[in-house]
Design a protein around this motif. Structure first.
Motif, short mmCIF file in Angstrom:
data_model
loop_
_atom_site.label_atom_id
_atom_site.label_comp_id
_atom_site.label_asym_id
_atom_site.label_seq_id
_atom_site.Cartn_x
_atom_site.Cartn_y
_atom_site.Cartn_z
N GLY A 327 -4.42 3.97 4.66
CA GLY A 327 -4.35 3.38 3.33
C GLY A 327 -3.16 2.50 3.06
N HIS A 328 -2.27 2.34 4.06
CA HIS A 328 -1.20 1.34 3.94
C HIS A 328 -1.85 -0.04 4.10
CE1 HIS A 328 2.11 4.33 5.00
NE2 HIS A 328 2.58 3.70 3.95
N ILE A 329 -1.94 -0.80 3.04
CA ILE A 329 -2.52 -2.14 3.11
C ILE A 329 -1.43 -3.14 2.71
CG2 ILE A 329 -4.37 -3.68 2.35
CD1 ILE A 329 -5.37 -1.18 3.80
N ILE A 330 -1.22 -4.13 3.57
CA ILE A 330 -0.20 -5.14 3.32
C ILE A 330 -0.88 -6.46 2.99
CG2 ILE A 330 1.78 -6.39 4.27
CD1 ILE A 330 2.14 -4.03 6.24
N LEU A 331 -0.56 -7.00 1.84
CA LEU A 331 -1.06 -8.31 1.41
C LEU A 331 0.15 -9.21 1.22
CD1 LEU A 331 -3.52 -6.60 -0.94
CD2 LEU A 331 -4.31 -8.44 0.53
N LEU A 332 0.52 -9.90 2.30
CA LEU A 332 1.81 -10.60 2.33
C LEU A 332 1.91 -11.74 1.33
CD1 LEU A 332 3.25 -10.93 5.95
CD2 LEU A 332 4.25 -9.85 3.94
N LYS A 333 0.79 -12.25 0.87
CA LYS A 333 0.85 -13.30 -0.15
C LYS A 333 1.49 -12.77 -1.43
CE LYS A 333 -2.11 -16.38 -2.88
NZ LYS A 333 -3.52 -16.83 -3.14
N HIS A 334 1.33 -11.46 -1.67
CA HIS A 334 1.73 -10.89 -2.95
C HIS A 334 2.92 -9.95 -2.89
CE1 HIS A 334 -1.86 -12.70 -4.57
NE2 HIS A 334 -2.64 -11.98 -3.81
N ASN A 335 3.10 -9.25 -1.77
CA ASN A 335 4.25 -8.34 -1.68
C ASN A 335 4.66 -8.17 -0.23
OD1 ASN A 335 6.35 -6.72 -2.58
ND2 ASN A 335 5.04 -5.24 -3.64
N THR A 336 5.87 -7.65 -0.04
CA THR A 336 6.50 -7.62 1.28
C THR A 336 6.41 -6.26 1.95
OG1 THR A 336 8.58 -7.22 0.11
CG2 THR A 336 8.11 -9.49 0.77
N THR A 337 5.57 -5.39 1.44
CA THR A 337 5.39 -4.07 2.02
C THR A 337 4.01 -3.57 1.61
OG1 THR A 337 6.40 -1.88 2.29
CG2 THR A 337 6.37 -2.81 0.07
N GLY A 338 3.57 -2.46 2.23
CA GLY A 338 2.32 -1.86 1.81
C GLY A 338 2.39 -1.49 0.34
N ASP A 339 1.29 -1.74 -0.39
CA ASP A 339 1.32 -1.56 -1.85
C ASP A 339 -0.02 -1.00 -2.31
OD1 ASP A 339 1.37 -1.84 -4.63
OD2 ASP A 339 2.65 -3.61 -4.53
#
Length: 446
Positions: A327-339
Motif C-alpha cells: 500500500g505504499h504508493i508514490i505519486l511523484l508529481k504530487h509528493n516526495t514520499t509514499g502518501d
C-alpha cells in the motif's frame, strides 16, 4: 552504540531502545548536518498519535534548538504531510516521529531533506558519525539558541493541497475511512468532506495507546465490515503514519497496492500522464499485476522490497508512479514520499472520472493465489550456490511456465529463507512452495 539508521529512519521500542537521550542527540546531529550552519535555519517537526511521541518530540526539539536551529511544531500529522510542509514552508529539513504500522510500544525518527525526500545513505551516515565519541557540535548561547514556533494550520495547508491534486468533486459518494487511530484521524476526514463525499469515519479516536490496534491498513477486514454495513461506495484504510493505503470496493473486495497501481497506471496512461508508460514496483508484486500491466502496454521496473528502492528507481528513471503491494504508493508529481491519503484521493477521483464503481475498476487485474513458507536455517549464506536448491527452483519454474512465478529470498532480519510462489491454482501453488521449502530445509535447516 550500534548502527541506528535502518531502512526507514531510526526505530526501536520507545524509552528503552529509542530513548529521549538518543532523540536529543539525533536532534542535534540531524539539525547540524541538514542546515550546514545556515542562518535562520528551521526544521519542521511532526508526529503520530503514540503516547511516546510527546517524550521524543520534547527531546528532539531540545537537540535541534541546542545547535541554534529553529523548529516548527506541526503536531499530529502524517509522514507525507511532513514531507509536503517541509517544501511548502521552505524549511531546511523535516523530521517525523512515528513507527508507521508497528505496535504502540515502538517509535521512530525519520528525517527529510529540504526537498522533501528521505535522506541518502551517506547523509544518514554523516549524522550517525556525529553520535560516536565526544560531542563537538556547536553550543550557541543567549540569542543564538534556536526557538520553537507552532503552525497549527499545518493540517489545513496539507489538506488544501491534496484537494488541488484532483479535478473532480466527490458528491454522491459514501466513503468509509479507517484512520487506524493514527496520524490520518484529522486530515483524512477533512479532505474527503471538503471534496463533497459523505464520510463515515472509524477508529479516529486516538488515546495514545490504541494506534494500529486491530484497525488500519493491516486489518482490512475492519473497513470491509464498515463498507458493507453502511452500504458505502469505497473503504479506505490507513496505517499509523498514513503513508500506506489499503482499500476495499463496494462489494468488500480487497484493493491492495497492486490493484491501486494498476488502476492509477491505467488512468494515467489513458490521459498521457504516465511518464515513459512505466510503473516501478517490487519483486513482491503479484503476477496478476505483471500480466495486467503487460496487457495495458505498461512497462514495469522491478526493485528489491522496500519503498526506498522504489523511490531510487523512480528518481533515476524519471518515473511518476510506483509502489508496493503493502500500500505504499508514490505519486511523484504530487509528493516526495509514499502518501496514503493522496493515493486515496487519486483512487476515488478515478472512480468519479470514469463513472464506474471500484469493483469494475478493480477488474483491470486478477490477483493470483500466493503461498509463502518461511524456512528457518542455520545460515542464509550459500543458498544461491546450493545445487539441490537451484535445481528444484528450476524444475518448478519450468512446470509453471508463464502462468506463475517463484521467488526465493533470504529474510533481511531473521535466519529465514522465504519461499513464495504464485499461480492460477491455490493447491498447486502450495505444493510447489512446499516442494522447494523441503529441499531448503534439508540442505540448510538447523
Amino acid at each position: 552504540m550500534g548502527r541506528l539508521f535502518g531502512t526507514d529512519g531510526v526505530r526501536g521500542v520507545a524509552n528503552t531502545e529509542l530513548t529521549a537521550e538518543i532523540a536529543y542527540r539525533l536532534g542535534r546531529a540531524g539539525a547540524y548536518v541538514l542546515t550546514r550552519g545556515k542562518q535562520n535555519a528551521k526544521l519542521i517537526v511532526g508526529k503520530d498519535t503514540r503516547i511516546s511521541g510527546d517524550m521524543l518530540e520534547a527531546a528532539l526539539l531540545a537537540g535541534i534548538l541546542s545547535v541554534g536551529v529553529d523548529a516548527v511544531r506541526v503536531g499530529v500529522i502524517s509522514t507525507p504531510g511532513v514531507a509536503y510542509l517541509t517544501r511548502a514552508l521552505q524549511a531546511d529539513a523535516g523530521v517525523m516521529i512515528s513507527a508507521s504500522h508497528n505496535p504502540v510500544a515502538d517509535n521512530g525518527i525519520k528525517f527529510f531533506g529540504g526537498d522533501g525526500f528521505k535522506l541518502l545513505d551517506q547523509t544518514e551516515d554523516e549524522i550517525e558519525s556525529l553520535l560516536q565519541g565526544e560531542d563537538q557540535m556547536p553550543r550557541p548561547i543567549a540569542g543564538d539558541i534556536g526557538r520553537v514556533a507552532e503552525r497549527l494550520d499545518g493540517i489545513s495547508l496539507y489538506a488544501d493541497y491534496l484537494q488541488t491534486t484532483v479535478d473532480n468533486r466527490f458528491e454522491g459518494l459514501k466513503v468509509v475511512l479507517d484512520c487506524g487511530n493514527g496520524a490520518a484521524y484529522q486530515v483524512a476526514p477533512q479532505v474527503f468532506r471538503q471534496l463533497g463525499a459523505e464520510v463515515v469515519v472509524v477508529h479516529a479516536e486516538p488515546n495514545g495507546v490504541n494506534i494500529n490496534v486491530k484497525c488500519g491498513s493491516t486489518y482490512p477486514e475492519v473497513v470491509r465490515e464498515a463498507v458493507l454495513a453502511h452500504k458505502a461506495d469505497v473503504g479506505l484504510s490507513f496505517d499509523g503514519d498514513a503513508d500506506r493505503l489499503i482499500a476495499v470496493d463496494e462489494k468488500g473486495q480487497l484493493v491492495d497496492g497492486d490493484y491501486i497501481m494498476a488502476i492509477l497506471g491505467r488512468s494515467l496512461k489513458a490521459s498521457g500522464e504516465l511518464a515513459h508508460d512505466t510503473v516501478v514496483t517490487t519483486v513482491m508484486s503479484n503476477v496478476g499485476f505483471v500480466k495486467a500491466a503487460k496487457e495495458m502496454g505498461i512497462q514495469l521496473v522491478r526493485t528489491a522490497v522496500g519503498d526506498r528502492y522504489v523511490m531510487e528507481a523512480m528518481r533515476k528513471g524519471g518515473y511518476q508512479l510506483g509502489g508496493e503491494q503493502s500500500g505504499h504508493i508514490i505519486l511523484l508529481k504530487h509528493n516526495t514520499t509514499g502518501d496514503g491519503i493522496l493515493s486515496a484521493v487519486q483512487l476515488v477521483n478515478a472512480m468519479v472520472a470514469e463513472a464506474k464503481p471500484l469493483s469494475e475498476l478493480r477488474s483491470v487485474m486478477q490477483s493470483f493465489p500466493q503461498a509463502l513458507v518461511n524456512v528457518r536455517v542455520g545460515s542464509k549464506d550459500g543458498w544461491e550456490q546450493n545445487k539441490a536448491i537451484q535445481q528444484v527452483i528450476r524444475e518448478v519454474e519450468a512446470e509453471m511456465g508463464d502462468d506463475g512465478r517463484v521467488l526465493v529470498r533470504p529474510s533481511g532480519t531473521e535466519p529465514l529463507i522465504r519461499v513464495m510462489a504464485e499461480g492460477p491454482n491455490e493447491q498447486t501453488v502450495q505444493e510447489y512452495v512446499d516442494r522447494i521449502a523441503n529441499v531448503v530445509r534439508k540442505e540448510l535447516g538447523k
